[in-house]
Design an enzyme around this catalytic site. Structure first.
Site, PDB file in Angstrom:
ATOM      1  N   LYS A 117       0.668  -1.099  -0.081  1.00 47.50           N
ATOM      2  CA  LYS A 117       0.065   0.018   0.041  1.00 47.50           C
ATOM      3  C   LYS A 117       0.845   1.235   0.158  1.00 47.50           C
ATOM      4  O   LYS A 117       0.568   2.374  -0.542  1.00 47.50           O
ATOM      5  CB  LYS A 117      -0.996  -0.177   1.301  1.00 47.50           C
ATOM      6  CG  LYS A 117      -2.031  -1.195   1.238  1.00 47.50           C
ATOM      7  CD  LYS A 117      -3.140  -0.925   0.165  1.00 47.50           C
ATOM      8  CE  LYS A 117      -4.368  -1.743   0.127  1.00 47.50           C
ATOM      9  NZ  LYS A 117      -5.072  -1.648  -0.803  1.00 47.50           N
ATOM     10  N   GLU A 151      -9.744   5.753   3.063  1.00 45.42           N
ATOM     11  CA  GLU A 151     -10.544   4.538   3.633  1.00 45.42           C
ATOM     12  C   GLU A 151      -9.539   3.537   4.056  1.00 45.42           C
ATOM     13  O   GLU A 151      -8.510   3.561   3.232  1.00 45.42           O
ATOM     14  CB  GLU A 151     -11.629   4.383   2.631  1.00 45.42           C
ATOM     15  CG  GLU A 151     -11.317   3.332   1.560  1.00 45.42           C
ATOM     16  CD  GLU A 151     -10.494   3.626   0.774  1.00 45.42           C
ATOM     17  OE1 GLU A 151      -9.419   2.796   0.103  1.00 45.42           O
ATOM     18  OE2 GLU A 151      -9.995   4.710   0.462  1.00 45.42           O
ATOM     19  N   SER A 196       1.477  -9.629  -0.826  1.00 48.03           N
ATOM     20  CA  SER A 196       1.150  -8.322  -0.419  1.00 48.03           C
ATOM     21  C   SER A 196       1.574  -7.676   0.916  1.00 48.03           C
ATOM     22  O   SER A 196       1.450  -6.496   1.047  1.00 48.03           O
ATOM     23  CB  SER A 196      -0.030  -8.245  -0.990  1.00 48.03           C
ATOM     24  OG  SER A 196      -0.834  -9.163  -0.289  1.00 48.03           O
TER      25      SER A 196
END
Length: 468
Positions: free
Chosen positions: A163, A185, A452
């Site tokens: 991210k 969010e 991830s």
């Protein structure tokens, strides 16, 4: 035939045709019209029942060698019939401004140099392409043959997930736009932590919207965000998960659009977000191609990534979409099973609709109302998916499968014990799919799984289900 979008506002109602996709405009000259109503704050955008026009693939999908590969997105921000800008007029200027800034900065050498430096020295890129020796051994057949499994270690990035790639780039972009208030969010909390991190790094005000249910199961990440100086706002509406956090963030943006930049965390939402977030994560696939060439002198044969909104998968896939000999496999959350009604397998069980500003596959009932999704993983607990994934599914370029909570938990434990790496529960879904695909693969097949995120955040959840 083109579909119609009806804009309904105070004392005004008109139906506008969606223009047919066209290759006459280059991607850096995307054109959108602005339509004013008597009361912009009351504008509602709804899609009529008439199906969207989709140009035949042959019309806009030919490359120089005759293979089918499309401009993604097209001149109108659409991936075939998917994507687009289904938003109130209030946001149109901000989206157009964002799009223009993105294209300008993509060609700005100083911006690219600054971003590359931060990704290297602050984020810690490039992330390793790690040969999972014991996992490879685990999947060998009785005759000693089997695939070779590699993990793209996005878990080693600063903040512990992919991210941060997008958050850093969007924070830099927001500074260029002169916006000092950031909203975001988050579901699993990793995007929230990444956003809070970059806001601390660049001195920006940060508000994170998070579903109350997700705050409970991701308490560690809530503390991390607050420690970094962010205000975390609990969302109690709806299912109190990612969908509702996203809706609340969009409401904030509509209200404060002049001063606020929304760092959307996935390849979802209205154009240009699906394109922009994909490009900021494309470094994952670019590094993978380079590292594969260095390690075995070729390309991966199979790429596997988990799918919620789909940013980590799109970051890995994008570089290889043109390479038709590379399989692209996305793995969704089947929850208690795809026939149980308690899952988040949007591409497996969903139907086309509009959510959060874009057309894509959604989990919805016969009346078009969003169905409550379920996954043990907060980051996959979303009833939609990025429009480009919907497009790749319909095109047949990517495959999408699903993994249950139980299967993901087993992979969580298996990879921890075989490789000494605790995966995020999101990532565990991709790792679990190895159980299904490895027995079918020829000897020596090179499989890359996008690792991830790391699983520290999920230990409290796993404790409830696993006996170790």
């Amino acid at each position: 035939m083109a579909s119609n979008i009806q804009f309904t506002g105070l004392n005004t109602s008109r139906v506008l045709p969606i223009p047919n996709p066209s290759s006459h405009f280059p991607s850096k000259m995307l054109q959108f019209a602005s339509f004013r109503t008597a009361n912009p704050s009351s504008v509602i955008c709804s899609l009529t029942r008439d199906p969207s026009y989709v140009a035949p693939l042959e019309e806009h999908a030919k490359t120089s060698n005759g293979s089918v590969l499309l401009q993604r997105p097209d001149s109108f921000g659409r991936f075939g019939k998917f994507g687009g800008k289904y938003v109130p007029e209030t946001l149109m200027h901000a989206l157009t401004e964002l799009e223009h800034a993105f294209h300008a900065l993509s060609a700005d050498e100083d911006f690219q140099r600054e971003l590359a430096g931060i990704l290297k020295d602050y984020v810690g890129r490039e992330s390793p392409l790690y040969f999972a020796e014991r996992l490879t051994e685990h999947y060998k057949r009785a005759n000693g043959e089997g695939p070779h499994i590699y993990l793209k270690r996005e878990d080693l990035n600063h903040t512990g997930a992919h991210k941060i790639n997008n958050a850093v780039a969007q924070a830099l972009l927001a500074k260029k736009l002169g916006k000092k208030r950031i909203i975001a969010e988050t579901g699993a909390g990793q995007h929230g932590v990444a956003t809070a991190t970059v806001c601390a790094r660049f001195g920006l005000e940060c508000i994170i919207y998070m579903g109350a249910q997700d705050m409970e199961r991701q308490a560690l990440n809530v503390f991390r965000m607050r420690l970094l100086g962010a205000e975390v706002r609990a969302v109690h509406s709806g299912t109190a998960t990612l969908k509702d956090a996203t809706s609340e963030a969009i409401r904030d943006w509509v209200t404060n659009v002049e001063t606020t930049h929304y760092i959307l965390g996935s390849v979802a939402g209205p154009h240009p977000y699906p394109m922009m977030v994909r490009e900021f994560h494309a470094v994952i696939g670019k590094e993978t191609r380079k590292q594969a060439l260095e390690k075995w002198g070729g390309k991966p044969d199979v790429l596997i990534a988990c799918i919620g909104g789909g940013s980590n998968a799109m970051g890995l896939f994008h570089e290889f979409v043109d390479d038709k000999d590379v399989r692209l496999i996305g793995v969704e959350a089947a929850g208690f099973g795809v026939d149980s009604g308690k899952h988040a397998a949007t591409l497996t069980k969903g139907e086309v609709g509009v959510l959060h500003g874009a057309m894509s596959y959604l989990l919805q009932d016969e009346e078009g109302q969003i169905v409550e999704p379920h996954s043990i993983s907060a980051g996959l607990d979303y009833p939609g998916v990025g429009p480009e994934h919907s497009f790749l599914k319909d095109l047949g370029r990517a495959e999408y499968h699903s993994i249950t909570d139980e299967e993901a938990l087993e992979a969580f434990k298996r990879v921890s014990r075989l490789e000494g790496i605790i995966p995020a529960l999101e990532t565990s879904h991709a790792l679990a799919y190895l159980e299904k695909i490895c027995p079918t693969l020829p000897n020596g097949t090179k499989v890359v799984v996008n690792f991830s995120g790391r699983g520290d955040k999920d230990v409290q959840t796993a404790i409830k289900y696993l006996k170790v």
